[in-house]
Design an enzyme around this catalytic site. Structure first.
Site, short mmCIF file in Angstrom:
data_model
loop_
_atom_site.label_atom_id
_atom_site.label_comp_id
_atom_site.label_asym_id
_atom_site.label_seq_id
_atom_site.Cartn_x
_atom_site.Cartn_y
_atom_site.Cartn_z
CG ASP A 1 -1.63 -9.73 -5.89
OD1 ASP A 1 -0.86 -8.78 -5.67
OD2 ASP A 1 -2.76 -9.60 -6.39
CE1 TYR B 1 4.63 3.11 -10.68
CE2 TYR B 1 5.55 5.30 -11.08
CZ TYR B 1 5.73 3.94 -10.83
OH TYR B 1 6.99 3.44 -10.76
CB SER C 1 0.81 4.06 -5.52
OG SER C 1 1.73 4.07 -6.61
#
EC number: 1.1.1.100
Lengths: 81, 246
Positions: free
Chosen positions: B61, B153, B156
């Site tokens: 991750d 989103y 980011s």
């Protein structure tokens, strides 16, 4: 490696990395103020010291090294036996 | 990029896979990171090898500092220090702002923005030492235009653009470039889930009149990581069929 030898080597590395005259790299010289190193220059210098002297210098310690003498002290104290 | 070591995060599927294959065709050794889908990552590896390049896949991750350390250690062991980093790993948790949950916001920011930060920080030491490096961050037109239902989103992806510019300034005189690519709507599983009605509405905003192909994004990435692009840094290149014209 003796202290004098370490100083000589650090002078050489510093002059090479920062593009300054070896004569300006005195023990009292501050990397930032006297030798005009920026933050990234210092990181590179530390990386080079790590490589040349075969040691790891943690970030917290590296941040305390601001003069040539402090670098010599650090390497002298921490060099592999 | 012949013989260079490239890492593409989120390379198991979609745009990441296309980038991995394109870099392979350019002669790079390609490491691919992925979070969950082993099968997809294996398929990417197969395609990369078919394109004539070495490939290794790494599960982990990008939002986890430990996983990122392990990833870079693994790539270094397999191929050497990463010279080309493509921060592509990304995720969505769409919701309108009024209904957005903390977890939805955090997860998207963690993967998309923090993941880009962690991987960039990890790669820079080696690039600074080598006096050469290429970083390409996959942003999105949504980071430029905003999009109803994607505040997390969009934040980011806009954040990635600001980070790209800052990093570009920090390391520009070390032979390292950092750029962002902002894809528009591209045919992937992410957009495949959209209803026909929404697709129609999207296409109304795309002058070219169709969705993009992952390969069309990969082509721009390949250009940016080449030696010929050494004088381009801190830019955001939109690859969006003309949605954003700046």
């Amino acid at each position: 490696m003796g202290r004098d030898e370490i100083l000589e080597k650090i002078k050489e590395i510093t002059a090479d990395r920062l593009g300054v005259d070896e004569g300006d790299v005195t023990p009292e010289a501050s990397f930032r103020e006297d030798l005009e190193a920026d933050s990234l220059d210092l990181v590179e210098l530390i990386m080079e010291l790590e490589e040349q002297f075969g040691m790891e210098i943690p970030d917290e310690e590296a941040e305390k090294i601001t003069t040539v003498e402090q670098a010599v002290d650090y390497v002298t104290e921490h060099q592999a036996a | 990029m012949e013989g260079r070591v490239a890492l593409v995060t989120g390379g198991g599927r979609g745009i990441g896979r296309a980038i991995a294959v394109r870099l392979a065709r350019g002669g790079a050794k390609v490491a691919v990171s992925y979070r969950a889908n082993d099968e997809a990552a294996e398929e990417t590896a197969r395609l990369v090898r078919e394109a004539g390049a070495e490939c290794e896949t790494f599960k982990g991750d990008v939002a986890s500092s430990e996983d990122v350390d392990a990833l870079f250690a693994g790539v270094k062991e397999a191929f050497g220090p990463v010279e080309i980093l493509v921060n592509n790993a990304g995720t969505t948790r769409d919701n309108i702002m009024l209904r957005m949950k903390d977890a939805e916001f955090d997860e998207v920011l963690q993967t998309n923005l923090k993941g880009t930060y962690l991987c960039t920080r990890a790669v820079l030491r080696g690039m600074v030492r080598a006096r050469w490096g290429r970083i390409v961050n996959v942003s999105s037109v949504v980071g430029l235009l905003g999009n109803a239902g994607q505040a997390n989103y969009a934040a980011s992806k806009a954040g990635i653009i600001g980070m790209t510019k800052s990093v570009a300034r920090e390391v520009a005189n070390r032979g390292i470039t950092a750029n962002a690519v902002a894809p528009g709507y591209v045919e992937t599983e992410l957009t495949g889930a959209l209803s026909e009605e929404i697709k129609e509405r999207i296409l109304g905003q795309v002058p070219v009149g169709r969705f993009g192909e992952p390969e069309e994004i990969a082509e721009v990435v390949a250009f940016l990581v080449g030696d010929g692009a050494a004088y381009i840094t801190g830019q955001t290149i939109t690859v969006d069929g003309g949605m954003v014209m700046q």
